[in-house]
Scaffold this active site. Structure first.
Site, mmCIF file in Angstrom:
data_model
loop_
_atom_site.group_PDB
_atom_site.id
_atom_site.type_symbol
_atom_site.label_atom_id
_atom_site.label_comp_id
_atom_site.label_asym_id
_atom_site.label_seq_id
_atom_site.Cartn_x
_atom_site.Cartn_y
_atom_site.Cartn_z
ATOM 1 N N GLU A 54 -18.387 70.108 18.712
ATOM 2 C CA GLU A 54 -18.885 69.671 20.024
ATOM 3 C C GLU A 54 -18.725 70.862 20.950
ATOM 4 O O GLU A 54 -17.628 71.142 21.432
ATOM 5 C CB GLU A 54 -18.068 68.464 20.533
ATOM 6 C CG GLU A 54 -18.241 67.207 19.704
ATOM 7 C CD GLU A 54 -19.600 66.531 19.915
ATOM 8 O OE1 GLU A 54 -20.279 66.835 20.904
ATOM 9 O OE2 GLU A 54 -19.970 65.698 19.061
ATOM 10 N N CYS A 62 -18.933 69.853 30.062
ATOM 11 C CA CYS A 62 -19.805 70.508 29.075
ATOM 12 C C CYS A 62 -21.269 70.203 29.301
ATOM 13 O O CYS A 62 -22.126 71.036 29.033
ATOM 14 C CB CYS A 62 -19.405 70.096 27.667
ATOM 15 S SG CYS A 62 -19.427 68.315 27.424
HETATM 16 P P1 NAD Z 1 -11.966 76.794 24.053
HETATM 17 O O1 NAD Z 1 -12.975 76.997 22.987
HETATM 18 O O2 NAD Z 1 -11.447 77.966 24.772
HETATM 19 O O3 NAD Z 1 -10.676 76.028 23.488
HETATM 20 C C1 NAD Z 1 -10.778 74.857 22.697
HETATM 21 C C2 NAD Z 1 -9.618 74.812 21.738
HETATM 22 O O4 NAD Z 1 -9.676 75.960 20.868
HETATM 23 C C3 NAD Z 1 -8.231 74.829 22.402
HETATM 24 O O5 NAD Z 1 -7.441 73.815 21.803
HETATM 25 C C4 NAD Z 1 -7.703 76.220 22.101
HETATM 26 O O6 NAD Z 1 -6.316 76.231 21.869
HETATM 27 C C5 NAD Z 1 -8.417 76.635 20.823
HETATM 28 N N1 NAD Z 1 -8.651 78.090 20.778
HETATM 29 C C6 NAD Z 1 -8.988 78.895 21.820
HETATM 30 N N2 NAD Z 1 -9.182 80.175 21.393
HETATM 31 C C7 NAD Z 1 -8.951 80.164 20.058
HETATM 32 C C8 NAD Z 1 -8.984 81.174 19.047
HETATM 33 N N3 NAD Z 1 -9.304 82.445 19.339
HETATM 34 N N4 NAD Z 1 -8.684 80.821 17.769
HETATM 35 C C9 NAD Z 1 -8.376 79.542 17.466
HETATM 36 N N5 NAD Z 1 -8.312 78.551 18.392
HETATM 37 C C10 NAD Z 1 -8.610 78.837 19.658
HETATM 38 O O7 NAD Z 1 -12.648 75.732 25.066
HETATM 39 P P2 NAD Z 1 -12.117 75.226 26.468
HETATM 40 O O8 NAD Z 1 -12.098 76.387 27.407
HETATM 41 O O9 NAD Z 1 -10.901 74.404 26.312
HETATM 42 O O10 NAD Z 1 -13.311 74.234 26.870
HETATM 43 C C11 NAD Z 1 -14.493 74.685 27.457
HETATM 44 C C12 NAD Z 1 -15.630 74.783 26.466
HETATM 45 O O11 NAD Z 1 -15.714 73.592 25.699
HETATM 46 C C13 NAD Z 1 -16.984 74.897 27.159
HETATM 47 O O12 NAD Z 1 -17.795 75.774 26.426
HETATM 48 C C14 NAD Z 1 -17.537 73.488 27.097
HETATM 49 O O13 NAD Z 1 -18.926 73.402 27.189
HETATM 50 C C15 NAD Z 1 -17.023 73.025 25.770
HETATM 51 N N6 NAD Z 1 -16.914 71.576 25.738
HETATM 52 C C16 NAD Z 1 -17.754 70.866 24.943
HETATM 53 C C17 NAD Z 1 -17.699 69.474 24.946
HETATM 54 C C18 NAD Z 1 -18.626 68.647 24.099
HETATM 55 O O14 NAD Z 1 -18.337 67.463 23.950
HETATM 56 N N7 NAD Z 1 -19.670 69.202 23.535
HETATM 57 C C19 NAD Z 1 -16.768 68.830 25.736
HETATM 58 C C20 NAD Z 1 -15.910 69.594 26.517
HETATM 59 C C21 NAD Z 1 -15.978 70.963 26.511
#
Ligand code: NAD
Length: 439
Positions: A217, A251
């Site tokens: 997602e 998102c």
């Molecule tokens: P993110 O990708 O930075 O983090 C998400 C998760 O990934 C966290 O639990 C984090 O600990 C982990 N993570 C971060 N960097 C990592 C790495 N290098 N290696 C492994 N794990 C890692 O996302 P965010 O900043 O928490 O959320 C924002 C993003 O999420 C936006 O792009 C938004 O559009 C998207 N989003 C999508 C939905 C959906 O339902 N499609 C919903 C909410 C947010």
């Protein structure tokens, strides 16, 4: 992370593998009993969740209840109400085999096993617990890793899970990249990731190493087309709802406006007037907080790169993490603000004179998570739907589709893969196993 923590995390994973093998989660009554207990514990923690959401993201109580607590409860009640029906096998035709022998064909629904659910920061309660209840109603066990960027909420999530479940069934692991990297090396049976496309690639690569099925997602730049025949008052209020909620950190928020040039000036006047009365900038903070000072600096960079284009708002406070609802005009695809998903309360406005040009620009870019069309002409809206693609779409509204049990929610291409909510969650977290029997 030291060896001891690593062993502890590994131990929980192994316990869940062993528990899944006992087949207890295959019993639908077991699933229901566990989820009913969770429902009670979750509601008992309403105050704690709302306080934590205020601390981490500045969400008002009303918003927290509406977009975090109630979303989880209504989804849970809907799943509990329907699981008996959904879990029944579906009998199908046996052609072309049925001539002669007596053949029975059915589709059965099996849980995958031990699931790994990775949560983002922006709706940290619903985006962790909605996948969790989907996984559990379908008979899986789960390990959850909430976002490290909303630590107060993550702690309450852990408390709720500990009070509701044994860790051999559901467990929370707190942490960031290091913990996630370790967990992604385990042979999970299913991975459900919500987050950015960049981290989505890392997760998918790790899943590919072990051929683990997954749902992604993700996000992207969701276009919002405002045509010359749109009801501009409606457009302003409904775009505002989707854009400013949670300080733009949604998102499916309208990322940018593409408006017919003939109505742009009127639209902007109406938008400013609406913002002045409804999101009065004196009450900086009315729309929540940005998750971190670093993210504020990142957003401020978009304004600093083109200060002459900021026509409303633009102020922020690094200490309180507030950021004004901000409009940018005369934006082009070359502007910095158009290079990636904004994920903040900045709304760039671009114009078109010919919709074909606008659609070509949209279609030349990664497939968005949502696409919004504002027009009073049904044929125009249908034509735009027909000529574009996106995870989901809306006509004359924004972000409301996410709240429906009856609509599958998810992205396409770079905005994600897999769909959930309602019955689609059950299907997402179940393996459809065909069974053919010859009598
Ligand atoms: P993110 O990708 O930075 O983090 C998400 C998760 O990934 C966290 O639990 C984090 O600990 C982990 N993570 C971060 N960097 C990592 C790495 N290098 N290696 C492994 N794990 C890692 O996302 P965010 O900043 O928490 O959320 C924002 C993003 O999420 C936006 O792009 C938004 O559009 C998207 N989003 C999508 C939905 C959906 O339902 N499609 C919903 C909410 C947010």
């Amino acid at each position: 992370m030291n060896k001891e923590s690593e062993q502890k995390i590994k131990g929980i994973f192994e316990k869940q593998k062993a528990f899944f093998k006992t087949n207890q989660t295959k019993d639908i009554e077991f699933r229901k009993t566990q989820l009913k207990k969770f429902r009670e514990v979750f509601l008992d923690h309403t105050d704690a969740l709302c306080e934590a959401l205020d601390t981490d993201l500045g969400k008002s109580r009303k918003e927290a209840e509406y977009v975090e607590i109630q979303i989880v409860i209504s989804e849970l009640d809907y799943l509990l109400e329907n699981i008996d029906e959904w879990a029944k096998p579906t009998f199908v035709d046996s052609k072309p085999h049925s001539s002669g022998a007596d053949v029975v064909s059915k589709i059965t629904y099996q849980p995958y096993g031990v699931n790994y659910i990775i949560g983002p920061f922006n709706y940290p309660v619903q985006l962790t617990f909605s996948p969790l209840i989907g996984a559990l109603i379908s008979g899986n066990t789960a390990i959850i890793k909430p976002s490290e960027n909303t630590p107060h909420v993550a702690q309450v999530i852990e408390n709720i899970v500990k009070e509701s479940f044994d860790e051999s069934y559901v467990a929370v692991i707190q942490g960031a990249i290091e913990e996630n990297t370790l967990l992604l090396s385990f042979p999970f049976d299913y991975i459900f990731f919500t987050g950015s496309p960049n981290v989505g690639k890392i997760v998918m690569k790790a899943a590919a190493e072990q051929l683990i099925p997954l749902t992604l997602e993700l996000g992207g730049k969701s276009p919002t087309i405002v045509h010359q025949d749109a009801d501009l008052d409606k457009a302003v209020t409904r775009i505002s709802y989707g854009k400013w909620i949670n300080c733009g950190q949604t998102c499916v928020a309208p990322d940018y406006i593409y408006i017919h040039e003939s109505v742009k000036d009127t639209f902007i006047e109406k938008f400013k007037a609406y913002l002045k009365t409804t999101y009065n900038n004196e009450s900086l903070g009315k729309i929540g907080k940005i998750v971190s000072p670093n993210q504020i600096k990142h957003l401020a960079g978009y304004l600093e790169a083109a200060p002459e284009k900021v026509i409303y708002g633009g102020k922020y406070d690094l200490e309180t993490r507030h950021f004004e609802a901000t409009l940018m005009d005369n934006v082009t695809w070359d502007d910095q603000v158009m290079q990636q998903e904004i994920f903040g309360p900045i709304l760039p406005i671009m114009t078109y004179s010919d919709i074909n040009d606008a659609l070509e620009e949209i279609n030349n870019r990664p497939k968005p998570l949502a696409l919004y069309i504002f027009s009073e002409n049904k044929e125009f809206a249908e034509d735009v739907l027909n000529r574009t693609t996106s995870g989901d779409a809306e006509i004359n509204s924004s972000i409301m589709h996410v709240g429906s049990h009856y609509l599958p929610f998810g992205g396409v291409g770079t905005s994600g893969m897999g769909k959930y909510h309602g019955k689609f969650s059950f299907e997402n977290f179940s393996h459809s196993r065909s069974v053919l029997e010859v009598k």
